[in-house]
Scaffold this motif. Structure first.
Motif, mmCIF file in Angstrom:
data_model
loop_
_atom_site.group_PDB
_atom_site.id
_atom_site.type_symbol
_atom_site.label_atom_id
_atom_site.label_comp_id
_atom_site.label_asym_id
_atom_site.label_seq_id
_atom_site.Cartn_x
_atom_site.Cartn_y
_atom_site.Cartn_z
ATOM 1 N N ASP A 20 -13.352 -12.788 4.597
ATOM 2 C CA ASP A 20 -14.412 -11.502 4.061
ATOM 3 C C ASP A 20 -15.605 -11.610 4.246
ATOM 4 O O ASP A 20 -16.355 -10.924 4.814
ATOM 5 N N SER A 26 -19.234 -15.067 -3.231
ATOM 6 C CA SER A 26 -18.598 -13.755 -3.326
ATOM 7 C C SER A 26 -17.329 -13.755 -2.597
ATOM 8 O O SER A 26 -16.565 -12.685 -2.716
ATOM 9 N N ILE A 111 -22.410 -8.800 -6.830
ATOM 10 C CA ILE A 111 -21.201 -8.542 -6.869
ATOM 11 C C ILE A 111 -20.257 -9.696 -6.348
ATOM 12 O O ILE A 111 -20.300 -10.119 -5.258
ATOM 13 N N ALA A 112 -19.900 -10.652 -7.180
ATOM 14 C CA ALA A 112 -19.682 -12.320 -6.911
ATOM 15 C C ALA A 112 -18.428 -12.352 -7.914
ATOM 16 O O ALA A 112 -18.061 -11.878 -8.973
ATOM 17 N N GLU A 113 -17.406 -13.121 -7.028
ATOM 18 C CA GLU A 113 -16.343 -13.703 -7.893
ATOM 19 C C GLU A 113 -16.589 -14.929 -8.733
ATOM 20 O O GLU A 113 -16.383 -15.044 -9.815
ATOM 21 N N SER A 114 -17.612 -15.637 -8.334
ATOM 22 C CA SER A 114 -17.906 -17.081 -9.008
ATOM 23 C C SER A 114 -19.141 -16.730 -9.645
ATOM 24 O O SER A 114 -20.084 -17.275 -9.287
ATOM 25 N N LYS A 115 -19.040 -16.225 -10.896
ATOM 26 C CA LYS A 115 -20.071 -16.417 -11.493
ATOM 27 C C LYS A 115 -20.219 -17.373 -12.752
ATOM 28 O O LYS A 115 -21.174 -17.205 -13.901
ATOM 29 N N ASN A 164 -25.789 -8.655 -1.810
ATOM 30 C CA ASN A 164 -24.437 -7.994 -1.763
ATOM 31 C C ASN A 164 -24.282 -7.546 -0.025
ATOM 32 O O ASN A 164 -23.360 -7.501 0.588
ATOM 33 N N TYR B 39 -10.009 -11.132 -6.781
ATOM 34 C CA TYR B 39 -10.719 -12.079 -7.552
ATOM 35 C C TYR B 39 -9.911 -12.828 -8.611
ATOM 36 O O TYR B 39 -10.448 -13.807 -9.218
ATOM 37 N N SER B 44 -10.884 -19.356 -12.044
ATOM 38 C CA SER B 44 -12.324 -19.255 -12.880
ATOM 39 C C SER B 44 -13.114 -18.290 -12.737
ATOM 40 O O SER B 44 -14.269 -18.204 -12.033
ATOM 41 N N VAL B 45 -12.524 -16.861 -12.930
ATOM 42 C CA VAL B 45 -13.269 -15.746 -12.819
ATOM 43 C C VAL B 45 -13.481 -15.095 -14.328
ATOM 44 O O VAL B 45 -12.522 -14.811 -14.958
ATOM 45 N N MET B 53 -18.420 -5.701 -11.732
ATOM 46 C CA MET B 53 -17.773 -5.229 -10.459
ATOM 47 C C MET B 53 -17.369 -3.823 -10.628
ATOM 48 O O MET B 53 -17.368 -3.037 -9.688
ATOM 49 N N ARG B 84 -14.070 -5.289 0.100
ATOM 50 C CA ARG B 84 -13.590 -6.743 0.303
ATOM 51 C C ARG B 84 -14.788 -7.584 0.859
ATOM 52 O O ARG B 84 -15.010 -8.803 0.708
ATOM 53 N N THR B 85 -15.433 -6.955 2.038
ATOM 54 C CA THR B 85 -16.558 -7.560 2.689
ATOM 55 C C THR B 85 -18.123 -7.216 2.474
ATOM 56 O O THR B 85 -18.798 -7.700 2.737
ATOM 57 N N ALA B 86 -18.364 -6.213 1.739
ATOM 58 C CA ALA B 86 -19.486 -5.589 1.298
ATOM 59 C C ALA B 86 -20.321 -4.870 2.586
ATOM 60 O O ALA B 86 -21.211 -4.548 2.500
#
Lengths: 510, 317
Positions: A20, A26, A111-115, A164, B39, B44-45, B53, B84-86
């Motif tokens: 992605d 992200s 916008i991120a998954e791993s914060k 982003n 996600y 680990s989210v 988000m 998904r990809t922004a």
């Protein structure tokens, strides 16, 4: 072996998913490509122990890298950066980049998954270009598995940019052995050697050995195996067990077993199914499941396990209560709990048949095969299970919310698993609704101490408590099977979620 | 058929498309799960990150509000960003459109070239060995699973004989047309196989019907050669119903071929759709489905126009 490393050549890797974004923070996938391009301060090695990368040493209490405050409530971590490390555009890496990484990832607009781990930090000091002092508001033993391990972001290229939408997501700038030459979505990523890479081998030869790497995107696993057989792909991981044997006979190809940090388990829904609230019923399930048969059905590759902490970790507890396959014992427990065989052989209690729905991820053939063995095993004990498999988002949604009677699946973790996300009362991934104050206490203790002895003691006690209570039955640890060309030297699989590509600089083609 | 009528037809598609969009939006949001569940696969989210988000994507708004803002944006050409990809949705789709048109177009032409002659031969030589063979092959084509056939052909041509690449759209680093054609052979053939089966049956039955008509008998009675009867008199009329079938299938080229694209690692619209569906990437999904609906409506219109053009008996008032 070290004498004959040749420089040059390009390795072609097959990936089974469509990337992605190439931003490590992200992406919704594990960052296979990113691991060869972007580096963190430390990284887990083949035994899931942290080793220094951009930092000169792994901070510990003993070497003074970690200092706990006098009141024991907070800590500071000091990293010394490797002098001479450069970004792949030639700019030097400095402590400002580390501080910027924290600020950028923490930024609510990103916008991120791993914060993970960003919220634990109160501030970062950079007394000079190679020293980073990170101030934590709590004692966080898992601080290394997050922020600064995933990767450091270049301040000079990203300051003031919108993370982003920035082109960084297509062409990340890193300090790793390779840099992105071209990324064609849905097709491939081409990596080329980073001329500024900081690492040299023991003889002083500039790394990496390889000229480049190509990651091809091949979503269909049959096609991936076909490409391995034709030589169009030279390395792929996660080969379906059913296809390992046919690849094993291909000349010039070897199969490597990677014992990833994952465990397969059967979860009881403790919120909605009354029958499962009786611990003896849960134990009967455990005795009735033949773990060796599950492993055998999957080609014999998985290892039966007795605890949710996989054997690679030093704190796995070999003395937990074990539930070896024992059908007689299972039947006795069910009889004693008041579940008596009915006319069709399925047990009944208070007019209710012992019949449940079992959910697994549709399309994951490995899981679906294991599920069939579990269903057959339990039928022997007079329990009827019906598969109710879902895929994609529907599956994840059900898993989260606990829309199942029983759930069979697996987790893969970092080198520092936080077990409270699965078994803590407030755990994000606790869809089964398990809550046990004693487990909460033990996990809080384990996850807030830096003393390895204390941590091990708490985690061992947690495992005993969990296996006594048995909200979830650990079944097997499933390795990831890797097919790799015999021409590739220096390849060592990595069992963590940092992927096999976390250390590509020493790979070479014979 | 005049310009005014055409305009009327075109305007008539607007409320239809709007209705379709409402339906799609509703069904899509009724499906369990949402774009952020991707996600959640990572243990680990943090819940805070997820909440952030949700707000950023406007997923915290009530559905009707989300729909209205989507519709207004969509019809003003603001297709938004992929979750998904922004990246811009239009860019995502445009990138995948080329490969899909190449594969779909090639297999479409290939199907026509094979299916029509087969259908004609079948009809002219009704109940002969040839007819039975073609019928048998058609049923085989309709009922054979694409993935199995693809796998077999890959094994034959790529693994055993090493004459064709097993997957992909090009050899990496090569941009030659020849290389593309090389990669196109297997997927285009597989994709054509199923259409050929269907279309040749239509062609056959249409032709059989026409060959039984009085004017064909008259033509024969006048002493015309068999070939002239079939190709000058019968064929033109037999093609009329085929136009509708083929025109409607034409629209499906745009939607991509999910299975074929996945098996052959072909970077087309079909795969984009599947990935977006798995990730509940609402902006991309809506744009794709709207584009598909639009293509279908336009194909319908084209079929009507073509019908009127070839068949003087049909005239729109």
């Amino acid at each position: 072996m070290a004498a004959a490393q040749q420089r040059g050549g390009t390795l072609t890797v097959g990936l089974g998913y469509d990337i992605d974004t190439l931003n490590v923070y992200s992406t919704g996938f594990l960052g296979d490509v990113q691991a060869a391009v972007v580096e963190g301060l430390v990284a887990p090695d083949a035994k899931a122990n942290y080793v220094p990368v951009l930092a000169t040493q792994v901070p510990t209490v003993r070497n003074g890298g970690i200092k706990v405050a006098a009141d024991g409530k907070s800590m500071t971590v000091t990293y010394r950066l490797r002098p001479g490390a450069k970004w792949s555009d030639g700019q030097p890496l400095t402590s400002a980049d580390v501080k910027f990484t924290w600020e950028a990832v923490k930024n609510p607009k990103f916008i991120a998954e791993s914060k993970d781990g960003t919220e634990d930090i109160t501030s970062i000091d950079t007394p000079n270009a190679t020293t980073v002092v990170v101030n934590y508001k709590r004692v966080a033993p898992d601080f290394m598995s997050t922020l600064f391990t995933f990767g450091i972001l270049p301040k000079h290229a990203l300051d003031g940019k919108d993370l982003n939408t920035d082109t960084y997501n297509e062409k990340p700038l890193g300090t790793g052995p390779f840099r992105v030459k071209e990324f064609r979505r849905g097709q491939y990523v081409i990596l080329e050697r980073n001329p500024y890479y900081w690492r040299k081998d023991s003889k002083g030869v500039q790394l990496p050995y390889l000229d480049g790497m190509i990651f091809k995107i091949i979503p269909d696993s049959n096609t991936l195996v076909t490409q391995l057989r034709t030589g169009e792909v030279q390395l792929a991981y996660g080969i379906p067990y059913s296809q390992v044997k046919q690849l094993d006979g291909v000349p010039g190809m070897r199969i490597v077993k990677n014992n990833v940090l994952s465990w397969q388990h059967l979860d009881f829904n403790l919120k909605t199914v009354d029958a499962f609230k009786d611990p003896n019923v849960r134990k009967a399930f455990a005795y009735a499941i033949n773990k060796s048969a599950v492993s055998k059905a999957l080609g014999g590759y998985p290892t039966p396990i007795n605890s949710v902490v996989v054997p690679v970790f030093s704190y796995t507890n070999p003395a937990v209560p074990k539930y070896d396959y024992n059908l007689t014992r299972a039947k006795q427990l069910l009889d004693a709990a008041g579940w008596k065989p009915g006319p069709d052989g399925i047990r009944v209690k208070d007019g209710k048949r012992m019949s449940f729905k079992i959910m697994a991820q549709a399309g994951r053939s490995t899981d679906e095969d294991a599920q069939q063995v579990i269903i057959a095993s339990l039928k022997q004990a007079g329990i009827e299970l019906q598969p109710d498999n879902k895929s994609g988002v529907a599956f994840r949604d059900a898993r989260y919310k606990g829309n199942y009677d029983l759930f069979y699946g697996g987790w893969i973790t970092s080198a520092d698993p936080t077990y409270s996300v699965f078994f803590g009362s407030k755990g994000v991934n606790n869809g089964q609704g398990y809550s046990n104050p004693r487990i909460d206490t033990l996990l809080t203790r384990a996850e807030s101490t830096l003393d390895p002895t204390q941590r091990t003691a708490a985690l061992r006690e947690f495992q005993t408590a969990l296996m006594t209570d048995l909200p979830s039955i650990p079944i097997t640890s499933n390795p990831s099977m890797i097919a790799v060309t015999e021409k590739l030297g220096g390849f060592v699989p990595n069992p963590t979620n940092m992927t096999n590509f976390v250390n590509t600089s020493g790979w070479y083609l014979k | 058929m005049n310009a005014a009528h055409l305009l009327k037809r075109l305007l008539g598609t607007l409320p239809l498309l709007l209705g379709v969009s409402l339906l799609l939006f509703g069904v899509l949001h009724l499906a369990p799960g949402g774009p952020l569940d991707v996600y959640a696969d990572n243990p680990s989210v943090s819940p805070e990150a997820l909440a952030q988000m949700r707000v950023a994507f406007g997923l915290d708004q009530p559905l009707p509000v989300q729909y209205v803002s989507w519709v207004t944006a969509f019809f003003t050409g603001e297709w938004g960003y992929s979750i998904r990809t922004a990246r811009p949705v239009s860019q995502e789709i445009l990138e995948r459109l080329g490969p899909t048109l190449i594969l779909g177009g090639t297999s479409f032409v290939l199907s026509l070239l094979i299916a029509l002659p087969l259908g004609i031969v079948s009809a002219v030589r009704r109940y002969s060995g040839v007819d039975y063979l073609i019928t048998f092959l058609s049923f085989l084509g309709v009922s054979m699973p694409v993935f199995w056939l693809a796998l077999m052909l890959q094994l034959l041509f790529a693994v055993q004989w090493r004459v064709l690449p097993s997957a992909g759209i090009q050899t990496i680093g090569s941009n030659s047309v020849l290389d593309l054609l090389h990669h196109l052979i297997l997927p285009a053939f597989i994709l054509a196989f199923a259409s050929v089966a269907g279309w040749s049956r239509y062609m056959r039955s249409s032709m059989v019907e026409v060959l039984g008509q009085d004017y064909v008998r008259t033509a024969r009675a006048k002493g015309l050669t068999a070939g002239r009867v079939v190709y000058r008199h019968a064929l033109r009329n037999a093609l009329i119903p085929i136009i509708t079938v083929v025109a409607l299938d034409f629209a499906t080229i745009l939607s991509g071929a999910v299975i074929t694209e996945t098996i052959f690692a072909w970077p087309g619209i079909g795969r984009l759709f599947i990935e977006s569906m798995n990730g509940r990437d609402y902006p991309v999904l809506m744009a794709l489905m709207m584009a598909g609906s639009f293509a279908l409506v336009i194909s319908n219109l084209l079929a009507d126009l073509a019908y009127a053009a070839v068949d003087p008996r049909i005239r729109y008032e």
